[in-house]
Write a protein that holds these residues in place. Structure first.
Motif, PDB file in Angstrom:
ATOM      1  N   SER A 111       0.855  -1.175   0.000  1.00 25.85           N
ATOM      2  CA  SER A 111       0.000   0.000   0.000  1.00 25.85           C
ATOM      3  C   SER A 111       0.898   1.235   0.000  1.00 25.85           C
ATOM      4  O   SER A 111       1.968   1.226   0.626  1.00 25.85           O
ATOM      5  CB  SER A 111      -0.902   0.043   1.232  1.00 25.85           C
ATOM      6  OG  SER A 111      -1.718  -1.100   1.316  1.00 25.85           O
ATOM      7  N   LEU A 113       1.160   5.099   1.158  1.00 24.95           N
ATOM      8  CA  LEU A 113       0.545   5.997   2.131  1.00 24.95           C
ATOM      9  C   LEU A 113       1.179   7.378   2.086  1.00 24.95           C
ATOM     10  O   LEU A 113       2.364   7.530   1.793  1.00 24.95           O
ATOM     11  CB  LEU A 113       0.708   5.443   3.543  1.00 24.95           C
ATOM     12  CG  LEU A 113       0.318   3.989   3.771  1.00 24.95           C
ATOM     13  CD1 LEU A 113       0.630   3.602   5.205  1.00 24.95           C
ATOM     14  CD2 LEU A 113      -1.142   3.765   3.461  1.00 24.95           C
ATOM     15  N   ILE A 197      -4.350   7.058   1.696  1.00 22.06           N
ATOM     16  CA  ILE A 197      -3.999   5.814   1.011  1.00 22.06           C
ATOM     17  C   ILE A 197      -4.136   6.043  -0.485  1.00 22.06           C
ATOM     18  O   ILE A 197      -5.239   6.279  -0.988  1.00 22.06           O
ATOM     19  CB  ILE A 197      -4.894   4.648   1.464  1.00 22.06           C
ATOM     20  CG1 ILE A 197      -4.836   4.483   2.985  1.00 22.06           C
ATOM     21  CG2 ILE A 197      -4.464   3.355   0.770  1.00 22.06           C
ATOM     22  CD1 ILE A 197      -5.782   3.428   3.522  1.00 22.06           C
ATOM     23  N   GLY A 201      -4.468  -1.635   0.779  1.00 19.30           N
ATOM     24  CA  GLY A 201      -5.299  -1.759   1.956  1.00 19.30           C
ATOM     25  C   GLY A 201      -6.554  -2.561   1.658  1.00 19.30           C
ATOM     26  O   GLY A 201      -6.657  -3.239   0.633  1.00 19.30           O
TER      27      GLY A 201
END
Length: 237
Positions: A111, A113, A197, A201
């Motif tokens: 992911s 971020l 994000i 996720g």
């Protein structure tokens, strides 16, 4: 030390284990892992440790990765059929080989971020970022978000992709800058310091890497490699 506000990648060990299992089910029972390109930007040490834990003991490696992999019990093989990295790492469009597609897959291992750095009002008719490729059609609010092309966020995502904040999706507007993006948040309840994000996720940004592929013309493997090799990594269960 990983900055609490700077862009970073989060790696899910459980998603990796699930992806390896599905790659084996898809016809790779006799295949070895592919850990080249620093395990597609996921980090050779993290991936090799996880593979060793699930009983995979061989991999195709770059020369500079051999010592790291062997240190956790992964033997280097010069050339062999490999587990499909698209399934292993949860790239968009990966077929699990069990009648499934990306909806059945465990999701992306990586992911991306960022964080909300600041929020300001944007009036109708005002533009954002370089050359004002986005002009506000009505009064709104925008968030400055950490992460830009200097860290591997594709410049072409401006006006073509969204990010997830507090469970909602919001569009990236204007051109992606070197270290930041601008996101139109409207009247949403969002605050400075909130986690952003870009993709991955288990929320609405889970499959957003597919939009990155469409906007940039790059494959998921290329995109995650660029990010993983540039940014700090954090590992979660």
């Amino acid at each position: 030390m990983i900055s609490p506000t700077g862009p970073r990648v989060r790696l899910s060990r459980s998603a990796l284990v699930a992806g390896v299992g599905q790659a084996i089910e898809a016809g790779g029972a006799d295949a070895v892992a592919d850990l080249r390109r620093d395990a597609y930007g996921h980090g050779v040490l993290f991936v090799a440790e996880t593979l060793a834990q699930v009983g995979i003991r061989a991999a195709v490696l770059d020369p500079e990765s051999v010592d790291v992999a062997q240190g956790v019990g992964i033997a280097a093989v010069p050339d062999a059929p490999t587990l499909d990295p698209a399934i292993v790492f949860g790239f968009p469009g990966a077929s699990t080989g069990a009648g499934g597609d990306t909806e059945d897959a465990p999701g992306p291992v990586m992911s991306l971020l960022g964080s909300v750095l600041s929020i300001k009002a944007l009036r109708a008719g005002e533009g954002v970022s370089y050359n004002y490729t986005h002009i506000a059609s009505q009064d709104t609010r925008i968030a400055l978000v950490s992460g830009g092309f200097g860290q591997g966020v594709a410049r072409s995502l401006g006006n073509h992709a969204t990010v997830e904040i507090r469970g909602g999706l919001y569009p990236i507007v204007g051109r992606v800058a070197m270290d930041v993006c601008v996101v139109d948040i409207g009247e949403a309840d969002i605050a400075r310091g909130d986690e952003v994000i870009y993709f991955g996720g288990q929320g609405p940004a889970r499959s957003a890497l597919a939009a990155w592929e469409a906007a940039s013309g790059l494959a998921a493997a290329e995109l995650v490699c660029a990010l993983g090799l540039r940014l700090p990594r954090e590992v979660v269960a």
